[in-house]
Design a protein around this motif. Structure first.
Motif, mmCIF file in Angstrom:
data_model
loop_
_atom_site.group_PDB
_atom_site.id
_atom_site.type_symbol
_atom_site.label_atom_id
_atom_site.label_comp_id
_atom_site.label_asym_id
_atom_site.label_seq_id
_atom_site.Cartn_x
_atom_site.Cartn_y
_atom_site.Cartn_z
ATOM 1 N N ARG A 197 -1.436 4.385 0.473
ATOM 2 C CA ARG A 197 -2.715 4.455 -0.233
ATOM 3 C C ARG A 197 -3.751 3.638 0.534
ATOM 4 O O ARG A 197 -3.484 2.526 0.956
ATOM 5 C CB ARG A 197 -2.564 3.895 -1.646
ATOM 6 N N GLY A 198 -4.927 4.199 0.717
ATOM 7 C CA GLY A 198 -6.024 3.489 1.357
ATOM 8 C C GLY A 198 -6.014 3.625 2.869
ATOM 9 O O GLY A 198 -5.120 4.237 3.459
ATOM 10 N N ALA A 254 0.805 -1.223 0.000
ATOM 11 C CA ALA A 254 0.000 0.000 0.000
ATOM 12 C C ALA A 254 0.837 1.272 0.000
ATOM 13 O O ALA A 254 0.285 2.353 0.131
ATOM 14 C CB ALA A 254 -0.921 -0.003 1.214
ATOM 15 N N ASP A 255 2.157 1.173 -0.125
ATOM 16 C CA ASP A 255 2.975 2.382 -0.163
ATOM 17 C C ASP A 255 3.603 2.540 -1.544
ATOM 18 O O ASP A 255 3.390 1.721 -2.429
ATOM 19 C CB ASP A 255 4.033 2.376 0.948
ATOM 20 N N ASN A 256 4.375 3.608 -1.707
ATOM 21 C CA ASN A 256 4.981 3.891 -3.014
ATOM 22 C C ASN A 256 6.456 3.478 -3.058
ATOM 23 O O ASN A 256 7.261 4.142 -3.690
ATOM 24 C CB ASN A 256 4.814 5.371 -3.365
ATOM 25 N N LYS A 272 4.598 -4.152 -5.821
ATOM 26 C CA LYS A 272 3.140 -4.157 -5.964
ATOM 27 C C LYS A 272 2.498 -5.261 -5.135
ATOM 28 O O LYS A 272 1.425 -5.072 -4.572
ATOM 29 C CB LYS A 272 2.758 -4.349 -7.441
ATOM 30 N N GLU A 318 4.298 7.598 1.172
ATOM 31 C CA GLU A 318 2.857 7.759 1.350
ATOM 32 C C GLU A 318 2.186 6.390 1.377
ATOM 33 O O GLU A 318 2.717 5.415 0.853
ATOM 34 C CB GLU A 318 2.254 8.622 0.244
ATOM 35 N N SER A 324 -3.234 8.565 5.722
ATOM 36 C CA SER A 324 -4.207 9.623 5.462
ATOM 37 C C SER A 324 -5.558 9.268 6.077
ATOM 38 O O SER A 324 -6.281 10.153 6.516
ATOM 39 C CB SER A 324 -4.337 9.847 3.959
#
Length: 141
Positions: free
Chosen positions: A119-120, A30-32, A36, A117, A138
């Motif tokens: 995601r989700g 879930a990060d950059n 994947k 960052e 976030s």
């Protein structure tokens, strides 16, 4: 008759854990950081019975191998922290929580995230245990 005592010790942890992630489970990253998809190959800090699969839940650190991602990362062994799991788990206040996917964040052995960052959504249990992830999250559920 003797009264039964509650069992305690390493074999009986105080916090009840749900076996949501086991060895061989594929997790979405879930990060950059670049990867994947990863596969769990071990769980940090878990001692278990012979031939029993070690399991992890939200907030646990796991050892993973990269399955999908850039060619230079593929096959690498890394550590990750589980931030979401599909299997429903119960919180102390009685609410049940389940997510749409099994996801993790890649970290260094010390616990600092490799990406910048997330995601989700992130489970509150992971945020309470790992403050560095709390700074990047976030949405906290």
């Amino acid at each position: 008759m003797a009264a039964k005592r509650a069992k305690t010790g390493a074999a009986f942890p105080r916090r009840r854990r749900v076996a949501g992630i086991i060895n061989g489970t594929r997790l979405v990253v879930a990060d950059n950081s670049g990867a994947k998809e990863v596969m769990v190959v071990g769980v940090i800090g878990v001692k278990t019975r012979l031939r029993r699969l070690p399991f992890a839940t939200v907030g646990d650190m796991v050892v993973v191998t990269v399955k999908k991602g850039p060619p230079d990362m593929k096959g690498q062994i890394m550590r990750a922290i589980v931030i979401r799991q599909r299997k429903p788990f119960r919180r102390p206040d009685g609410t049940w929580v389940a997510f749409e996917d099994n996801a993790c964040v890649l970290v260094t052995p010390e616990g600092t995230p490799k990406g910048k960052e997330i995601r989700g959504p992130v489970a509150r249990e992971a945020v309470e245990r790992w403050p560095q992830i709390a700074n990047m999250a976030s949405i906290v559920v």
